[in-house]
Design a protein around this motif. Structure first.
Motif, PDB file in Angstrom:
ATOM      1  N   GLN A  72      -3.191   4.268   6.977  1.00  0.00           N
ATOM      2  CA  GLN A  72      -2.200   5.071   6.258  1.00  0.00           C
ATOM      3  C   GLN A  72      -0.838   4.374   6.262  1.00  0.00           C
ATOM      4  OE1 GLN A  72      -2.311   8.975   8.095  1.00  0.00           O
ATOM      5  NE2 GLN A  72      -3.983   9.644   6.763  1.00  0.00           N
ATOM      6  N   GLU A  73      -0.458   3.796   7.394  1.00  0.00           N
ATOM      7  CA  GLU A  73       0.834   3.111   7.502  1.00  0.00           C
ATOM      8  C   GLU A  73       0.915   1.909   6.560  1.00  0.00           C
ATOM      9  OE1 GLU A  73       1.146   2.090  11.579  1.00  0.00           O
ATOM     10  OE2 GLU A  73       1.380   4.184  12.274  1.00  0.00           O
ATOM     11  N   ARG A  74      -0.208   1.224   6.357  1.00  0.00           N
ATOM     12  CA  ARG A  74      -0.220   0.027   5.511  1.00  0.00           C
ATOM     13  C   ARG A  74      -0.610   0.321   4.063  1.00  0.00           C
ATOM     14  NH1 ARG A  74      -4.100  -4.035   8.393  1.00  0.00           N
ATOM     15  NH2 ARG A  74      -5.197  -2.110   8.945  1.00  0.00           N
ATOM     16  N   GLY A  75      -0.853   1.595   3.753  1.00  0.00           N
ATOM     17  CA  GLY A  75      -1.197   1.960   2.382  1.00  0.00           C
ATOM     18  C   GLY A  75      -2.577   1.494   1.950  1.00  0.00           C
ATOM     19  N   ILE A  76      -3.466   1.294   2.908  1.00  0.00           N
ATOM     20  CA  ILE A  76      -4.823   0.858   2.599  1.00  0.00           C
ATOM     21  C   ILE A  76      -5.653   2.075   2.213  1.00  0.00           C
ATOM     22  CG2 ILE A  76      -6.930  -0.151   3.561  1.00  0.00           C
ATOM     23  CD1 ILE A  76      -5.172  -1.897   5.312  1.00  0.00           C
ATOM     24  N   ARG A  77      -6.329   1.984   1.090  1.00  0.00           N
ATOM     25  CA  ARG A  77      -7.093   3.118   0.590  1.00  0.00           C
ATOM     26  C   ARG A  77      -8.498   3.146   1.189  1.00  0.00           C
ATOM     27  NH1 ARG A  77      -5.342   2.951  -5.860  1.00  0.00           N
ATOM     28  NH2 ARG A  77      -3.084   3.123  -5.452  1.00  0.00           N
ATOM     29  N   PRO A  78      -9.067   4.348   1.337  1.00  0.00           N
ATOM     30  CA  PRO A  78     -10.416   4.438   1.880  1.00  0.00           C
ATOM     31  C   PRO A  78     -11.436   3.799   0.946  1.00  0.00           C
ATOM     32  CG  PRO A  78      -9.717   6.551   0.987  1.00  0.00           C
ATOM     33  CD  PRO A  78      -8.507   5.662   0.955  1.00  0.00           C
ATOM     34  N   GLY A  93      -6.456   8.357   0.478  1.00  0.00           N
ATOM     35  CA  GLY A  93      -6.587   8.428   1.923  1.00  0.00           C
ATOM     36  C   GLY A  93      -6.013   9.675   2.553  1.00  0.00           C
ATOM     37  N   HIS A  94      -5.566  10.636   1.732  1.00  0.00           N
ATOM     38  CA  HIS A  94      -5.059  11.897   2.257  1.00  0.00           C
ATOM     39  C   HIS A  94      -6.199  12.906   2.301  1.00  0.00           C
ATOM     40  CE1 HIS A  94      -1.435  10.209  -0.046  1.00  0.00           C
ATOM     41  NE2 HIS A  94      -1.286   9.893   1.235  1.00  0.00           N
ATOM     42  N   LEU A 129     -11.599   3.603   6.555  1.00  0.00           N
ATOM     43  CA  LEU A 129     -11.340   5.029   6.686  1.00  0.00           C
ATOM     44  C   LEU A 129      -9.863   5.327   6.465  1.00  0.00           C
ATOM     45  CD1 LEU A 129     -13.554   5.682   9.828  1.00  0.00           C
ATOM     46  CD2 LEU A 129     -14.155   5.998   7.432  1.00  0.00           C
ATOM     47  N   GLY A 130      -9.576   6.096   5.432  1.00  0.00           N
ATOM     48  CA  GLY A 130      -8.193   6.387   5.096  1.00  0.00           C
ATOM     49  C   GLY A 130      -7.470   7.207   6.135  1.00  0.00           C
ATOM     50  N   GLN A 131      -8.214   7.987   6.934  1.00  0.00           N
ATOM     51  CA  GLN A 131      -7.577   8.836   7.935  1.00  0.00           C
ATOM     52  C   GLN A 131      -7.102   8.059   9.166  1.00  0.00           C
ATOM     53  OE1 GLN A 131      -6.956  12.393   7.610  1.00  0.00           O
ATOM     54  NE2 GLN A 131      -7.212  11.474   5.591  1.00  0.00           N
ATOM     55  N   TYR A 141     -13.377  10.528  11.448  1.00  0.00           N
ATOM     56  CA  TYR A 141     -14.717  10.739  10.906  1.00  0.00           C
ATOM     57  C   TYR A 141     -14.857  12.117  10.257  1.00  0.00           C
ATOM     58  CZ  TYR A 141     -16.280   6.653  13.641  1.00  0.00           C
ATOM     59  OH  TYR A 141     -16.445   5.394  14.169  1.00  0.00           O
ATOM     60  N   MET A 142     -13.930  13.028  10.546  1.00  0.00           N
ATOM     61  CA  MET A 142     -13.933  14.375   9.958  1.00  0.00           C
ATOM     62  C   MET A 142     -15.271  15.073  10.201  1.00  0.00           C
ATOM     63  SD  MET A 142     -12.144  13.386   6.277  1.00  0.00           S
ATOM     64  CE  MET A 142     -13.455  12.196   5.883  1.00  0.00           C
TER      65      MET A 142
END
Length: 375
Positions: free
Chosen positions: A68-74, A330-331, A61-63, A139-140
């Motif tokens: 986000q800190e590690r630049g891992i994409r969803p 992830g944004h 989960l990108g959120q 989870y939005m």
């Protein structure tokens, strides 16, 4: 001509560069009736996939702040289900890529857990408790539960032409692609939401199904569609008609093409198309959207060398929701994307003649699927 079926465009497109940075979704919306009261309600169901190259056994989960800190994409399959109206909601269920069973090429098929989608069937179950929704903003999702089992009959297509052709897919030309294999779709089956049972009848489902894929989202973002049309000229409901408009500000190879829309009106077998990717038809578009007050209001003016279509739609804000997506980085993909299914208004269709415009028909439009965002 735009009513050209092409189920290859419903295939999964997350290959090449799109596997590292890309999304692909299949959208369905329709009308149902509650069994107990007979009351009408509009629903939506979507199957959203992103970034298979980053896939794991679990959904990434990108959120999540740590990702986000590690630049891992969803990377996941997200099943989105919900409804419009005063009690509107969207519910999300996530699956890791390695838990998805797929047949990527036409005819496509995707299944994860109890959730399934193909060109002619959708099934699934999403359940999110209040505690889970509050504890996991990544989870939005709202809270609630929804089950569905529906047959899908895609009857009229909006094929946008060569802009979404195989060569432009391989070149990854556009930021966002669109294909509406079923801009008029008949759904048949049932929905159970929060303990209430709804029946979906093909004759009154007023359904819509399309597909988007790409690396990013258009800004602004506009969509309008309905096949619930009434002709003032004929004095009756139109049984073989539908309109569909989408776009905003397309980009090709990263170049901003300006504010442009793709539009189509299928009018009892006659096709009127307003497509910026077909310059020989001399298309032109203007649109204005107001978000003031209690309604969102769309005014769209489109023309080609033979006709003009003027669209005026509004939807009550209290019936709409802010639909939520991550982009492939992830944004949050867009800010305040208004999304509704209860729009209404008018379409005025004109023929161009040497002495000016001649009105062909005025159409009253209800049950309009509608979206708007600009940021």
């Amino acid at each position: 001509m735009f009513d050209i079926s092409d189920i290859s465009r419903d295939s999964m497109m997350l290959t090449g560069g799109f596997s590292q940075k890309g999304y692909d979704w299949w959208w369905h919306s329709f009308t149902a009736h509650e069994v107990k009261t007979g009351k009408e309600k509009q629903f939506f169901i979507e199957y959203f996939l992103c970034n298979p190259a980053w896939g794991q056994d679990y959904p990434v989960l990108g959120q999540l702040p740590s990702n986000q800190e590690r630049g891992i994409r969803p990377s996941y399959m997200m099943v989105k289900a919900g409804c419009w109206g005063p009690d509107h909601k969207q519910l999300h269920r996530f699956f890791g890529w390695n838990k998805i069973d797929r047949h990527d090429t036409a005819p496509f098929r995707i299944q994860a857990g109890s959730c399934f989608v193909s060109d002619d069937r959708i099934m699934g179950h999403v359940e999110v408790s209040k505690e889970t929704a509050a504890k996991h903003p990544e989870y939005m999702s709202d809270s609630g539960n929804m089950y569905w089992d529906l047959k899908v009959n895609k009857q009229i297509s909006f094929n946008v032409g060569y802009g979404a052709s195989h060569i432009f897919q391989k070149l990854e030309t556009f930021e966002m692609y669109w294909h509406a294999e079923g801009m008029k779709t008949a759904f048949d089956g049932e929905i159970r939401m929060d303990g209430k049972l709804y029946i979906v009848d093909p004759a009154t489902s007023y359904g819509y199904s399309d597909k988007n894929w790409g690396k990013g989202y258009t800004n602004p973002w506009l969509w309008l569609s309905s096949n619930s049309l009434y002709s003032e000229k004929l004095g009756c409901k139109l049984e073989n008609s539908v309109f569909d408009i989408g776009g905003g500000r397309p980009k090709a190879f990263g170049i901003d093409l300006g504010r442009k829309l793709l539009g189509a009106l299928y009018y009892e077998g006659l096709e009127y198309e307003y497509n910026f990717s077909k310059p020989w038809t001399r298309p032109r578009t203007k649109f204005k959207v107001s978000t003031k007050g209690d309604f969102i209001r769309w005014k769209v003016w489109q023309e080609n060398r033979d006709s003009v279509m003027k669209v005026d739609i509004r939807c009550r804000k209290s019936d709409m929701l802010f639909i939520k997506y991550e982009d492939p980085l992830g944004h949050m993909g867009c800010e305040k994307l208004w999304n509704g299914g209860n729009g209404e208004g008018t379409i005025r269709l004109y023929a161009k003649q040497c002495n000016g415009l001649v009105l062909i028909d005025t159409l009253s439009v209800t049950r309009v699927g509608c979206e708007w965002s600009e940021y």
